[in-house]
Design an enzyme around this catalytic site. Structure first.
Site, PDB file in Angstrom:
ATOM      1  N   ASN A  73       2.870  -5.034  43.783  1.00 15.94           N
ATOM      2  CA  ASN A  73       2.530  -4.433  45.061  1.00 15.94           C
ATOM      3  C   ASN A  73       2.082  -2.979  44.943  1.00 15.94           C
ATOM      4  O   ASN A  73       1.404  -2.458  45.822  1.00 15.94           O
ATOM      5  CB  ASN A  73       3.769  -4.522  45.970  1.00 15.94           C
ATOM      6  CG  ASN A  73       3.556  -3.902  47.322  1.00 15.94           C
ATOM      7  OD1 ASN A  73       2.911  -4.474  48.176  1.00 15.94           O
ATOM      8  ND2 ASN A  73       4.072  -2.686  47.500  1.00 15.94           N
ATOM      9  N   TYR A 145     -10.840   2.585  44.097  1.00 14.22           N
ATOM     10  CA  TYR A 145      -9.954   1.644  44.793  1.00 14.22           C
ATOM     11  C   TYR A 145     -10.556   0.240  44.866  1.00 14.22           C
ATOM     12  O   TYR A 145      -9.945  -0.724  44.415  1.00 14.22           O
ATOM     13  CB  TYR A 145      -9.599   2.191  46.181  1.00 14.22           C
ATOM     14  CG  TYR A 145      -8.640   1.328  46.953  1.00 14.22           C
ATOM     15  CD1 TYR A 145      -7.267   1.398  46.739  1.00 14.22           C
ATOM     16  CD2 TYR A 145      -9.103   0.421  47.904  1.00 14.22           C
ATOM     17  CE1 TYR A 145      -6.381   0.592  47.439  1.00 14.22           C
ATOM     18  CE2 TYR A 145      -8.225  -0.393  48.608  1.00 14.22           C
ATOM     19  CZ  TYR A 145      -6.866  -0.303  48.369  1.00 14.22           C
ATOM     20  OH  TYR A 145      -6.002  -1.111  49.065  1.00 14.22           O
ATOM     21  N   LYS A 149      -9.255  -3.245  43.010  1.00 15.56           N
ATOM     22  CA  LYS A 149      -8.859  -4.421  43.784  1.00 15.56           C
ATOM     23  C   LYS A 149      -9.705  -5.650  43.414  1.00 15.56           C
ATOM     24  O   LYS A 149      -9.220  -6.780  43.468  1.00 15.56           O
ATOM     25  CB  LYS A 149      -8.942  -4.119  45.282  1.00 15.56           C
ATOM     26  CG  LYS A 149      -7.932  -3.066  45.735  1.00 15.56           C
ATOM     27  CD  LYS A 149      -6.498  -3.467  45.389  1.00 15.56           C
ATOM     28  CE  LYS A 149      -5.456  -2.514  45.941  1.00 15.56           C
ATOM     29  NZ  LYS A 149      -4.081  -2.956  45.603  1.00 15.56           N
ATOM     30  N   ILE A 178      -3.687  -2.031  57.290  1.00 13.09           N
ATOM     31  CA  ILE A 178      -2.255  -2.184  57.549  1.00 13.09           C
ATOM     32  C   ILE A 178      -1.628  -0.821  57.816  1.00 13.09           C
ATOM     33  O   ILE A 178      -1.953   0.166  57.143  1.00 13.09           O
ATOM     34  CB  ILE A 178      -1.545  -2.837  56.326  1.00 13.09           C
ATOM     35  CG1 ILE A 178      -2.282  -4.110  55.872  1.00 13.09           C
ATOM     36  CG2 ILE A 178      -0.073  -3.130  56.643  1.00 13.09           C
ATOM     37  CD1 ILE A 178      -2.246  -5.271  56.819  1.00 13.09           C
ATOM     38  N   THR A 180       0.824   1.438  57.129  1.00 13.87           N
ATOM     39  CA  THR A 180       1.851   1.753  56.130  1.00 13.87           C
ATOM     40  C   THR A 180       1.932   3.267  55.976  1.00 13.87           C
ATOM     41  O   THR A 180       0.995   3.988  56.370  1.00 13.87           O
ATOM     42  CB  THR A 180       1.483   1.167  54.742  1.00 13.87           C
ATOM     43  OG1 THR A 180       0.291   1.834  54.276  1.00 13.87           O
ATOM     44  CG2 THR A 180       1.253  -0.322  54.807  1.00 13.87           C
TER      45      THR A 180
END
Lengths: 240, 234
Positions: A73, A145, A149, A178, A180
């Site tokens: 994660n 990034y 991914k 999301i 977060t």
């Protein structure tokens, strides 16, 4: 997001080993889980360091006898929302080390342990790698990034094929936007947030729990025929 | 496969309407569910008939108050003739059930779900909606249609709080694939092509369909739920 996953796994009866480099936060989440009747411990782990993975997984085996599930994660942004030409090689290396190399090492060391401890006809292991919608479609900002991914997405499929004979399943999860702590700079800006909601057919930002449920599903026996799949939890972003 | 889904949904507390053109088999599934404490009834439905859909959805809403979930599971194979030998008649028949059926089901379910505040629609595609099939013509075309139609439906129905996802099974042991599964050579070939090394059970798929129906997946729409033992990851 890892905190929500740890809580949900613990609620479902799992013994959870939380790892991070944010020691204070990690200990806090583990303590909260323990306080509400779950079983969780925190251990420091820099995911881009193979020897630390060996040490962590060795500890899990010594302590609990086996490793059933690994959720890779850990992930970071470069911290710049610039154009590709603004990124330095250092930015690139740092993001790739955590987001891609970390997933490789977690899968490798995790799978070796599963081979030793859980693999059988009846019960195999499950490795869940958190990618992103930006492992599937082009990202408007960021450079390293999305590369990291995409690496997670393809690596997961290769791992799925290679580890299937050991009854170890490997799937990638692709969250959309999301809410977060890590995305706080975006989510706390009303204009940015509205733009993200606008891009999401379902019309809301995802919660960490939205993603955590998918991860629990992939860890469970309900998904024993899923491997190498892309589990997309994005409110419809990539369906457009 | 529909039978396994109906059983699993009933076990989880759903009131299930089983629909098919195989009246005897369908009624039997409903009877078994009721006998084991679940709630199910069978209704005869040709999924390629719009009037059939209008009727079944109207009756369901009347009887149960609302429609929460639709699983568009009906599908036919159309035989394994090569593309160049495939007839237009066979093509039309497969497209009517596999693609038009999904369109009509989605349309009429969505109209009902709009009135009750939302729902989840699950459309069964196939790995052959994702990658090329070694034989057949209409089947892969119809499954590709399901895949793309699902994404369009997801985008268009999201404002109504209706989620639409496609499920892509690999090789499954069902009555419909019985002719393949009875041949040990074919089974071995299919297993060899599947990284996990086994043929799926209808339950493997039913669990995924159930997951997409629940609140646990409330942020998933327009996604491809691939349950194929790793076939398309290769």
């Amino acid at each position: 997001m890892g905190a929500a996953e740890a809580r949900l796994f613990a609620e479902q009866g799992a013994t959870v080993v939380l790892t991070d480099v944010q020691d204070e936060l990690g200990h806090k989440v583990a303590a909260e889980i323990a306080a509400s009747g779950g079983v969780a411990v925190y251990r420091r782990l820099n995911v881009s360091d193979e020897s630390e993975w060996e040490e962590t997984v060795g500890w899990v085996e010594a302590q609990y006898g086996r490793l059933d599930v690994v959720v890779n994660n850990a992930g970071i942004f470069s911290g710049r929302m610039g154009r590709l030409s603004d990124y330095t090689e250092q930015d690139w290396d740092r993001v790739i080390a955590v987001n891609a190399t970390g997933v490789f090492l977690g899968t490798k060391v995790g799978a070796r342990s599963m081979r030793r401890t859980v693999t059988s006809e009846v019960r195999g292991g499950s490795i869940i790698n958190v990618s992103s919608v930006y492992g599937l479609v082009g990202a408007p900002g960021e450079g390293p990034y999305p590369a990291s991914k995409g690496a997670v997405r393809s690596f997961t499929k290769a791992a799925a094929v290679q580890l299937a004979p050991d009854n170890i399943r490997v799937n990638s999860v692709h969250p959309g936007f999301i809410d977060t702590p890590q995305a706080a700079s975006l989510m706390d800006d009303p204009v940015e947030r509205a733009a993200l909601v606008e891009r999401t057919p379902i019309g809301r930002i995802g919660t960490s729990e939205d993603v955590a449920w998918g991860i629990v599903y992939l860890a469970s026996d309900e998904s024993t025929y899923m491997t190498g799949a892309e589990f997309i939890i994005d409110g419809g972003i990539t369906a457009q | 496969m529909g039978a396994a889904e109906a059983r699993l949904f009933a076990e989880e507390g759903a009131t299930v309407v089983v629909a098919d053109v195989q009246d005897e088999a369908g009624a039997e599934v409903a009877r078994q569910i009721n006998d084991s404490g679940g709630s199910a009834r069978y209704v005869s439905l040709d999924v390629s008939s719009e009037a059939g859909w209008t009727g079944i959805i109207r009756d369901t809403v009347q009887a149960d108050g609302c429609l929460d979930v639709l699983v568009n599971n009906a599908g036919v194979g159309g035989g394994d003739a090569e593309m160049v030998d495939f007839t237009t008649q066979d093509w039309d028949r497969v497209i009517a059930v596999n693609a038009t059926g999904v369109f009509l089901g989605t349309k009429h379910a969505a109209l009902a779900m709009r009135r009750s505040g939302g729902g989840s629609i699950i459309n069964i595609s196939s790995i052959y909606g994702l990658v090329g099939a070694g034989s057949g013509a209409a089947y892969p075309a119809s499954k590709g249609a399901v895949r793309s139609f699902t994404k369009a439906a997801a985008v268009q129905l999201a404002p109504d709080n209706i989620r639409v996802n496609s499920v892509h099974p690999g090789f499954i042991d069902t009555p419909q694939t019985g002719w393949m599964m009875a041949d040990p050579d074919i089974v071995r070939t299919l297993q060899d092509r599947t990284p996990l090394g086994r043929i799926a059970t209808p339950e493997d798929i039913a669990w995924g369909v159930l997951y997409l129906a629940t609140d646990e997946s409330s942020y998933m729409t327009g996604s491809e739920f691939v349950i194929d033992g790793g076939i398309t990851a290769q």
